[in-house]
Design an enzyme around this catalytic site. Structure first.
Site, short mmCIF file in Angstrom:
data_model
loop_
_atom_site.label_atom_id
_atom_site.label_comp_id
_atom_site.label_asym_id
_atom_site.label_seq_id
_atom_site.Cartn_x
_atom_site.Cartn_y
_atom_site.Cartn_z
N HIS A 129 0.83 -1.21 0.00
CA HIS A 129 0.00 0.00 0.00
C HIS A 129 0.87 1.27 0.00
CE1 HIS A 129 -3.86 -2.12 0.82
NE2 HIS A 129 -3.06 -2.98 1.45
N ASN B 62 -10.28 -2.90 2.34
CA ASN B 62 -9.94 -2.94 0.91
C ASN B 62 -11.21 -2.73 0.08
OD1 ASN B 62 -7.20 -3.40 1.15
ND2 ASN B 62 -7.35 -5.62 0.91
N TYR C 15 0.52 -4.15 12.46
CA TYR C 15 0.44 -2.73 12.12
C TYR C 15 1.23 -1.85 13.08
CZ TYR C 15 -2.73 -3.87 8.36
OH TYR C 15 -3.25 -4.37 7.21
FE1 HDE Z 1 -2.53 -4.81 5.53
N1 HDE Z 1 -0.76 -3.99 6.06
N2 HDE Z 1 -1.90 -6.60 6.18
N3 HDE Z 1 -4.26 -5.67 4.88
N4 HDE Z 1 -3.19 -3.05 4.89
C1 HDE Z 1 -0.40 -2.72 5.88
O1 HDE Z 1 0.74 -1.36 7.41
C2 HDE Z 1 -0.84 -6.82 6.96
C3 HDE Z 1 -4.60 -6.98 4.98
C4 HDE Z 1 -4.43 -2.76 4.41
O2 HDE Z 1 -3.27 3.46 3.86
C5 HDE Z 1 0.93 -2.39 6.50
O3 HDE Z 1 1.17 0.87 7.57
C6 HDE Z 1 -0.78 -8.20 7.35
C7 HDE Z 1 -6.01 -7.18 4.72
C8 HDE Z 1 -4.50 -1.38 4.01
O4 HDE Z 1 -1.69 3.36 5.38
C9 HDE Z 1 1.31 -3.70 7.21
C10 HDE Z 1 -1.85 -8.79 6.76
C11 HDE Z 1 -6.49 -5.94 4.43
C12 HDE Z 1 -3.24 -0.85 4.28
C13 HDE Z 1 0.16 -4.60 6.85
C14 HDE Z 1 -2.56 -7.78 6.03
C15 HDE Z 1 -5.39 -5.02 4.53
C16 HDE Z 1 -2.45 -1.92 4.83
C17 HDE Z 1 1.97 -1.88 5.57
C18 HDE Z 1 -2.24 -10.26 6.78
C19 HDE Z 1 -7.91 -5.56 4.03
C20 HDE Z 1 -2.76 0.56 4.01
C21 HDE Z 1 2.11 -0.41 5.85
C22 HDE Z 1 -2.70 -10.69 7.98
C23 HDE Z 1 -8.89 -5.82 5.03
C24 HDE Z 1 -3.07 1.49 5.13
C25 HDE Z 1 1.31 -0.18 7.02
C26 HDE Z 1 -2.64 2.88 4.76
C27 HDE Z 1 -1.13 -1.79 5.25
C28 HDE Z 1 0.10 -5.86 7.29
C29 HDE Z 1 -3.71 -8.07 5.25
C30 HDE Z 1 -5.56 -3.62 4.28
C31 HDE Z 1 2.65 -4.27 6.83
C32 HDE Z 1 0.28 -8.83 8.22
C33 HDE Z 1 -6.77 -8.49 4.79
C34 HDE Z 1 -5.69 -0.65 3.42
O5 HDE Z 1 1.37 -3.52 8.59
#
Ligand code: HDE
Length: 711
Positions: free
Chosen positions: A87, A160, A374
């Site tokens: 992202h 999402n 996060y």
């Molecule tokens: Fe994320 N995800 N994610 N994700 N995600 C990040 O946090 C993570 C997942 C989502 O505009 C990170 O600040 C893991 C699902 C959005 O700043 C990180 C898993 C969904 C955004 C991270 C998921 C998301 C992130 C990277 C699996 C939809 C952007 C940078 C368990 C429901 C937020 C950050 C923004 C961002 C980890 C799966 C949505 C690495 C470990 C499912 C919208 O922390």
């Protein structure tokens, strides 16, 4: 005279002349003496010269003593923070959430107690795989992260634009993302899943098949951030004042309806305007056309969960709206762009674990893993534990705690007492009544590393998604899969993917195999659970079914030339404005054209800079005098040919007929190529534009594949 000799001769000239020469345009080099604020160092010392470093003689070496130069360069060298691993490319806006009605029966969350309550909000939209500088129209999932600054703390709903995810357990997230991003040895492809590593991982991960249907659909190439849905994905809990829990799934529904672009169009938009989505959001908000979404919830109890076809903890499953309707509970309005992109959009720190009292988690293993990830991420990105001190991350309600010190501490406690309990009667205290109470769920069992059996059906909802699509949408899924797999060099991976598709839908699988030029169709992949054939189609899953049916918020591109019928153009512009749509003019020169009544009309784009992919529909308003020149412009022909092959409505006045012929359109005219009626009929024309696309045309243009289209 060259720059160098100019500088040489300057050694001898007066101080006054040197000042004029600074910055190469002496007369533009205004100083504080002209009434401007005085430029200072970050220590506050006024700066006299910001154009030249301190050196010995005009041509001599620089001096360490030049503290202003050193400070300026030092700060510049440190301007970047690590971009998000996923992202990375995002765009944010401020706004508010307005609650429709009290939900006190279900949740004690303060934000849902009072009808009409407005809560400040910051939203960040993003793509997932691309780096910060990648293009907006990459085929990708979009992030839809919402931070609500409620009166009882920040609530981050980090969702999402797709309601399911690739994997069922957070432990697979690093593998998924490694496979999706650039391959590590060659560092390409950028912002694309069309490569071996991605499809290798996916084809070895059957649980991702439902998500594959969504990402290969037009959902991943939205026309605008304003025209897409958002989802919380996981099952959460509402918890009321009596500590009773109701399961909840969150949905954001755009007021202007859903809309996507065609793949061939997306590829061209990325070249013509890589900031297409940013620009669209920026212009909508700056012009007061504030985007809106409704927040809806699917509420259910344990009994429903137990009786539902799939496990409500499984993030690869949805609950169809036809089975459990979405109840609207409020609206989100985005009405203000950030003052500074870095300070707000880049530094905003979303964390799934940010929940106020009244909102809780389910045991969804993906959500549980995210709650760990996060916080960790923010520490790395923002460099210390005090990122909550940044205005974009700080709560807007009163807060009080004993955390202190650390890098960049900006809110520092005063007084002697920095702990509790204390006997000085100072500082905040916990509140069992007001404080966050976790839902006291009963949990028991063995310590195991085990996927629940109830998560084992990987194909039934994938099939349900596919059969819920209209024929053009099904065609797009087939074409997208064909495109992506055509970029996969390892044949075994292509075949493995087709073997999964066979478990979803036979036509889908055989069409893809045929278009890939496979000599035979492989055997179906062994399925842990056979695909259910009894799940009804869910029309709510189709974008076309959920389209706006009106032109509001969309853009008409009008190709004009000298001699354009002034009355017709004005009439068209006001008919579109009445529908709350926008018009942009494209002309051979951006300076504009002279209309039939002698008036001068400025253009928004020259033809090369305003290809038809940037518009939802086009009109051709030329003139008999100008058409000959236009016919010679390849870009003018592309403008028309692209609009036609992307199934857009094309309005034209008679003078433009030769251009339609030259673009190969006149020969295959259909109901979407419309001679512009007199002024009286313009409203009806704009009404027709509300259908957005003439999908019926698509099979005849055979975009993206040489093989015959499916029915
Ligand atoms: Fe994320 N995800 N994610 N994700 N995600 C990040 O946090 C993570 C997942 C989502 O505009 C990170 O600040 C893991 C699902 C959005 O700043 C990180 C898993 C969904 C955004 C991270 C998921 C998301 C992130 C990277 C699996 C939809 C952007 C940078 C368990 C429901 C937020 C950050 C923004 C961002 C980890 C799966 C949505 C690495 C470990 C499912 C919208 O922390």
């Amino acid at each position: 005279m060259t720059k160098k000799t100019k500088a040489n001769s300057r050694e001898q000239v007066s101080i006054h002349d040197q000042k004029l020469a600074r910055g190469q345009g002496g007369e533009l080099n205004q100083t504080a003496e002209d009434g401007f604020e005085v430029l200072t160092t970050s220590q506050g010392a006024p700066v006299a010269d910001d154009q030249n470093t301190l050196r010995i003689g005009a041509r001599g070496p620089a001096l360490m003593e030049d503290f202003h130069f050193r400070e300026k360069i030092f700060h510049f060298d440190h301007e970047r923070i690590p971009e998000r691993v996923v992202h990375a490319r995002g765009y944010g806006a401020h706004g508010f959430f307005e609650t429709y009605e009290s939900l006190a029966n279900y949740t004690r969350a303060d934000v849902f107690q009072r009808a009409g309550e407005k809560t400040p909000v910051f939203v960040r939209f993003s793509t997932v795989a691309g780096n910060k500088g990648s293009a907006d129209l990459a085929r990708d999932v979009r992030g839809f992260a919402v931070k609500m600054y409620t009166k009882e703390g920040n609530w981050d709903l980090v969702g999402n634009n797709i309601p399911v995810f690739f994997i069922q357990d957070a432990i697979k997230f690093p593998d998924l993302i490694h496979a999706a991003k650039q391959e590590p040895d060659r560092a390409f492809p950028q912002a694309q899943t069309a490569h071996d590593n991605f499809w290798d991982f996916i084809s070895l991960t059957p649980e991702s098949m439902h998500m594959v249907m969504w990402i290969m659909s037009d959902r991943t190439i939205p026309r605008s951030l304003r025209f897409m849905e958002g989802f919380g994905v996981h099952t959460f809990r509402f918890i009321n004042a009596k500590d009773e829990s109701t399961f909840v799934k969150f949905h954001w529904k755009p007021k202007l309806g859903l809309q996507s672009v065609a793949w061939n169009e997306a590829v061209k938009i990325n070249g013509a305007d890589p900031d297409f989505h940013r620009r669209d959001l920026w212009h909508a908000i700056q012009s007061g056309d504030f985007p809106q979404w409704e927040l809806g919830v699917q509420l259910f109890d344990q009994e429903f969960a137990d009786s539902f076809d799939f496990d409500i903890l499984d993030p690869t499953k949805i609950i169809p709206e036809e089975v459990l309707p979405v109840r609207p509970i409020g609206r989100l309005v985005l009405d203000r762009m950030p003052d500074n992109f870095f300070a707000e959009t880049e530094q905003v720190a979303f964390m799934t674990q940010n929940v106020p009292p009244g909102i809780g988690f389910s045991n969804d293993p993906l959500l549980q893993g995210r709650n760990f990830s996060y916080l960790d991420t923010q520490l790395k990105r923002l460099g210390g534990p005090n990122f909550t001190h940044l205005p974009i991350n700080a709560p807007k309600c009163p807060f009080a705690h004993f955390q202190q010190d650390g890098h960049m501490a900006m809110r520092n406690p005063v007084g002697r007492v920095n702990y509790e309990p204390n006997s000085f009667g100072e500082g905040p205290r916990e509140s069992p009544a007001r404080g966050y109470r976790h839902f006291p769920a009963n949990e028991s069992g063995q310590k195991v590393q085990l996927r629940p059996e109830s998560f084992a059906d990987h194909y039934s909802q994938a099939r349900q998604f596919f059969i819920s699509q209209t024929p053009p949408e099904q065609r797009h899924i087939i074409m997208a899969l064909t495109f992506e797999l055509s970029k996969v060099e390892t044949l075994a991976i292509r075949e493995r993917m087709v073997s999964h598709l066979l478990n979803i839908d036979e036509t889908l699988a055989t069409e893809v195999a045929h278009r890939l030029g496979m000599q035979s169709v492989p055997k179906a992949a062994p399925a842990a659970v056979p695909t259910r054939q009894d799940l009804d189609p869910s029309p709510a899953l189709s974008i076309v079914e959920r389209g706006p049916k009106r032109f509001e918020g969309r853009k008409l591109g009008v190709l004009v030339a000298d001699g354009v019928d002034a009355k017709l153009l004005k009439g068209l512009m006001s008919a579109v404005a009445k529908e709350k749509g926008l018009v942009e003019l494209i002309a051979p020169k951006v300076g504009g054209v002279t209309a039939s009544d002698g008036s001068r009309i400025e253009a928004h784009h020259m033809i090369d800079g305003g290809p038809s992919v940037l518009f939802d529909a086009v009109a051709l308003l030329t003139s008999p005098a100008a058409i000959e020149d236009l016919l010679k412009e390849a870009t003018a022909r592309d403008f028309v040919a692209d609009a036609f092959q992307h199934c857009k409505f094309i309005g034209y006045d008679e003078s433009a007929l030769p251009l339609l012929e030259k673009a190969g359109v006149a020969q295959v005219m259909d109901e979407g190529v419309i001679p512009l009626p007199g002024e009286a009929g313009l409203a009806a024309f704009v009404d027709e534009l509300g259908k957005l696309r003439v999908w019926g045309r698509e099979p005849s243009v055979k975009l993206g594949s040489a093989s015959p289209p499916i029915a």
